[in-house]
Enzyme design. Structure first.
Site, PDB file in Angstrom:
ATOM      1  N   LYS A   1      46.986 -49.898  -6.831  1.00 51.91           N
ATOM      2  CA  LYS A   1      47.900 -50.093  -5.707  1.00 51.91           C
ATOM      3  C   LYS A   1      47.229 -49.829  -4.365  1.00 51.91           C
ATOM      4  CE  LYS A   1      50.579 -46.099  -7.203  1.00 51.91           C
ATOM      5  NZ  LYS A   1      49.875 -44.844  -6.991  1.00 51.91           N
TER       6      LYS A   1
ATOM      7  N   LYS B   1      36.683 -42.810  -5.932  1.00 47.87           N
ATOM      8  CA  LYS B   1      37.420 -42.622  -4.676  1.00 47.87           C
ATOM      9  C   LYS B   1      36.510 -42.144  -3.552  1.00 47.87           C
ATOM     10  CE  LYS B   1      42.064 -42.802  -6.168  1.00 47.87           C
ATOM     11  NZ  LYS B   1      43.447 -42.374  -6.108  1.00 47.87           N
TER      12      LYS B   1
ATOM     13  N   LYS C   1      40.216 -52.253 -12.321  1.00 46.98           N
ATOM     14  CA  LYS C   1      41.619 -52.072 -12.702  1.00 46.98           C
ATOM     15  C   LYS C   1      42.537 -52.504 -11.554  1.00 46.98           C
ATOM     16  CE  LYS C   1      43.120 -47.463 -11.363  1.00 46.98           C
ATOM     17  NZ  LYS C   1      44.021 -46.389 -11.653  1.00 46.98           N
TER      18      LYS C   1
HETATM   19  P1  ATP Z   1      45.582 -45.603  -6.792  1.00 46.05           P
HETATM   20  O1  ATP Z   1      45.305 -47.054  -6.603  1.00 46.05           O
HETATM   21  O2  ATP Z   1      46.220 -44.955  -5.597  1.00 46.05           O
HETATM   22  O3  ATP Z   1      44.453 -44.846  -7.380  1.00 46.05           O
HETATM   23  P2  ATP Z   1      46.939 -46.146  -9.219  1.00 46.05           P
HETATM   24  O4  ATP Z   1      47.433 -47.527  -9.072  1.00 46.05           O
HETATM   25  O5  ATP Z   1      45.772 -45.910 -10.095  1.00 46.05           O
HETATM   26  O6  ATP Z   1      46.734 -45.506  -7.817  1.00 46.05           O
HETATM   27  P3  ATP Z   1      48.348 -43.780 -10.106  1.00 46.05           P
HETATM   28  O7  ATP Z   1      49.464 -43.168  -9.352  1.00 46.05           O
HETATM   29  O8  ATP Z   1      47.026 -43.130  -9.991  1.00 46.05           O
HETATM   30  O9  ATP Z   1      48.174 -45.299  -9.675  1.00 46.05           O
HETATM   31  O10 ATP Z   1      48.735 -43.951 -11.620  1.00 46.05           O
HETATM   32  C1  ATP Z   1      50.022 -43.906 -12.153  1.00 46.05           C
HETATM   33  C2  ATP Z   1      50.003 -44.252 -13.628  1.00 46.05           C
HETATM   34  O11 ATP Z   1      49.745 -45.639 -13.788  1.00 46.05           O
HETATM   35  C3  ATP Z   1      48.944 -43.549 -14.462  1.00 46.05           C
HETATM   36  O12 ATP Z   1      49.496 -43.148 -15.707  1.00 46.05           O
HETATM   37  C4  ATP Z   1      47.889 -44.569 -14.667  1.00 46.05           C
HETATM   38  O13 ATP Z   1      47.182 -44.381 -15.867  1.00 46.05           O
HETATM   39  C5  ATP Z   1      48.699 -45.837 -14.714  1.00 46.05           C
HETATM   40  N1  ATP Z   1      47.921 -46.975 -14.258  1.00 46.05           N
HETATM   41  C6  ATP Z   1      47.467 -47.156 -13.002  1.00 46.05           C
HETATM   42  N2  ATP Z   1      46.818 -48.323 -12.900  1.00 46.05           N
HETATM   43  C7  ATP Z   1      46.862 -48.894 -14.125  1.00 46.05           C
HETATM   44  C8  ATP Z   1      46.362 -50.113 -14.664  1.00 46.05           C
HETATM   45  N3  ATP Z   1      45.709 -50.971 -13.901  1.00 46.05           N
HETATM   46  N4  ATP Z   1      46.590 -50.391 -15.963  1.00 46.05           N
HETATM   47  C9  ATP Z   1      47.288 -49.525 -16.732  1.00 46.05           C
HETATM   48  N5  ATP Z   1      47.778 -48.357 -16.292  1.00 46.05           N
HETATM   49  C10 ATP Z   1      47.576 -48.030 -15.011  1.00 46.05           C
END
Ligand code: ATP
Ligand code: LTN
Length: 334
Positions: free
Chosen positions: A200, A115, A197
């Site tokens: 969002k 980040k 990964k």
């Molecule tokens: P950001 O993009 O803002 O970092 P994020 O998409 O990683 O956000 P979080 O709010 O950080 O979302 O994560 C919420 C949950 O979703 C966590 O338990 C995380 O492990 C899971 N998660 C996020 N992205 C993935 C992914 N690509 N595959 C599987 N699990 C995910």
């Protein structure tokens, strides 16, 4: 009689649109836990502030995510659903935990490094402190199990270390939590780059499917998803893009990888991608409808939040009082 069920805690940040990665990697797996455990599901709005937010959007995303939780089957009559900032103990315990966290260990966190690279103009202390606040979320409720995606395992390890460190310095105080990572440990990858990964906060909207995307958008994004060399639909390390689409297909449709490989034997990537879109749409459509309905009933959502915060506050206050006592703070006379 005391409820002896083990405690489960998890949360998602109300930043941007919830993706298929968040759903398949996290929220979808929470629903069945409600039968067996005492579950607490949080919308972690304070965590969102570690990257720049538009206040009005953060407010909207928070309510959207709460409605989504319920639409995904998290039941406010069975589990505690609440917003992190409504329970002030989260920020307070984070301060105490800061005093047993080392700069070096926070500096080493993969997410912090990623980040910091992504938001080079805003490497704030909150970004570095993020895992300490997450530890605070978990430890406040004497959590036994934390269901999270693979990407959060390092943060969970820190929460365990902080709990153990605090316990050994000040005597037994916190339950040391365990992770509940999906069996296959899958991580859903970006549709545009299978080495990253699905996230969002990806500036490229084609890299992720949001749970709120229209049918047309879902079809378009999956059609445009990158593929690998060859034309065979097979799960294999040398086919990261197709393997990712297969994972999405299988988790959405309930088919096993073997079944899916057989189904698409001899078919091209085009047919396969359109079947992935069908499976995803069939999975998300009922959730979208339910979320829309819930968002029209503001009074109901507010009553859920009120109930959730009241219930969470009781446990949180108890843990924080114990922590304050253990570290030597003089209790306030009331
Ligand atoms: P950001 O993009 O803002 O970092 P994020 O998409 O990683 O956000 P979080 O709010 O950080 O979302 O994560 C919420 C949950 O979703 C966590 O338990 C995380 O492990 C899971 N998660 C996020 N992205 C993935 C992914 N690509 N595959 C599987 N699990 C995910
Ligand atoms: N960092 C988590 C979100 C989160 C969380 C938590 C998850 C904040 N606090 C407590 C589990 C338990 C993430 O998924 N990015």
């Amino acid at each position: 009689m005391q409820d002896k069920k083990q405690v489960v805690f998890s949360g998602v940040q109300p930043t941007g649109k919830i993706t298929l990665g968040n759903y398949l990697g996290a929220i979808k797996n929470w629903r069945p836990l409600q039968e067996q455990y005492q579950c607490i599901f949080c919308v972690v709005d304070l965590h969102s502030l570690t990257v720049t937010q538009v206040p009005a959007e953060l407010r909207k995303n928070t309510m959207d995510l709460l409605a989504l939780y319920i639409a995904c089957g998290l039941d406010p009559d069975v589990s505690t659903l609440f917003v992190q900032s409504h329970v002030h103990e989260h920020a307070e315990l984070a301060w105490i935990l800061d005093t047993v966290s080392y700069v070096g260990e926070l500096n080493r966190m993969t997410q912090f490094k990623e980040k910091s690279r992504k938001h080079a103009d805003n490497i704030n202390m909150g970004l570095m402190n993020y895992p300490v606040l997450m530890a605070s979320d978990i430890l406040l409720y004497q959590t036994d199990l934390v269901p999270v995606g693979k990407d959060q395992v390092q943060h969970l390890e820190l929460a365990r270390n902080l709990a153990e460190r605090f316990n050994s310095r000040y005597s037994e105080t916190f339950v040391v939590p365990q992770g509940l990572v999906p069996k296959t440990g899958y991580s859903i990858k970006s549709l545009q780059d299978p080495s990253a990964k699905m996230s969002k906060s990806d500036p490229n909207e084609n890299a992720f499917v949001a749970l709120t995307d229209s049918k047309e958008d879902i079809r378009r994004k999956l059609r445009r998803a990158v593929t690998d060399c060859g034309s065979e639909v097979r799960f294999s390390p040398d086919k990261p893009a197709i393997s990712n689409l297969l994972t999405i297909y299988c988790l959405s449709s309930g088919e096993s990888v073997e079944q899916a490989e057989q189904r698409f034997a001899g078919k091209g990537y085009g047919d396969f991608k359109s079947a992935v879109a069908d499976a995803v749409i069939a999975m998300v459509e009922p959730i979208q409808e339910e979320q829309k309905k819930l968002l029209q009933d503001k009074a109901y959502l507010e009553s859920v939040l009120k109930r959730g915060a009241e219930s969470a506050s009781k446990t949180a206050a108890k843990t924080l009082a114990k922590v304050y006592r253990k570290v030597g703070l003089v209790p306030a006379s009331r």
